[in-house]
Each structure stands twice: as structure tokens, then as C-alpha cells.
Design a protein around this motif. Structure first.
Motif: not given
Length: 105
Positions: A69-84
Motif C-alpha cells: 500500500i505505502v510503497q516506500p521504495y517509490k516515495h523516498f526523501d531525497d536528502i540533497n533536495e530541500p523540501q518545498y
């Protein structure tokens, strides 16, 4: 803002359900081991084994359901790009330095 909204991108109630199923499986596994330790040699090995197997099955089903359901392997946080965050940031100008240059100029 609810805590689940802060830590997850999927706010569907089924995520909570599969998490609870996995948690129940872990509790059954831990309980079966605890019962086995408390009862010692007089414990019914078949009942404890079945309880442990049921807990393991629930843990695997809950974990697999959550993963599907969550599919964390598709939705991960990129540490090199700041969150908008919705705020537009411009370069910060030092207004105080400009005022002192004009005064001394």
C-alpha cells in the motif's frame, strides 16, 4: 495537523489496519514465547507453536500489506533536495549595511 499527516504521504485508513495486523502478529509471537518460558517443561509445545506460527503469519501479512500500500521504495526523501514548504525565499539583503554606507558616504 495530525501526526500521521506529518510522517506519511498515504493517509488512507487501510494503512492503519495493516499496521495493526502486523502489530497483533508481533504481540502473539511475543506472548507465545512468554507463555513457553513461564510454563517451562509443562508447556504444550503444539499450542505454543501454533500461536507463534499464527503470529508470524499475521506479521508477514501485515508487513506485506503495508509494503504494497505505502510503497516506500517509490516515495523516498531525497536528502540533497530541500523540501518545498510553500514559502518563496529570496536572497537576504543586509539593510543595515546599506544604511551605514549611506550615512558614512
Amino acid at each position: 495537523m495530525r501526526t500521521s499527516e506529518k510522517i506519511s504521504t498515504n493517509h488512507h485508513p487501510i494503512v492503519l489496519v495493516v499496521s495493526l495486523v502486523a502489530g497483533l502478529g508481533f504481540i502473539l509471537m511475543a506472548s507465545s514465547l512468554g507463555i513457553g518460558v513461564i510454563q517451562g517443561s509443562s508447556a504444550d509445545a503444539n499450542a505454543i507453536g501454533l500461536l507463534f506460527a499464527a503470529g508470524l503469519l499475521l506479521l508477514i501479512l501485515g508487513g506485506a500489506g503495508w509494503l504494497a500500500i505505502v510503497q516506500p521504495y517509490k516515495h523516498f526523501d531525497d536528502i540533497n533536495e530541500p523540501q518545498y514548504t510553500g514559502h518563496h525565499h529570496e536572497e537576504h539583503h543586509d539593510d543595515h549595511a546599506e544604511d551605514t554606507e549611506a550615512a558614512h558616504g
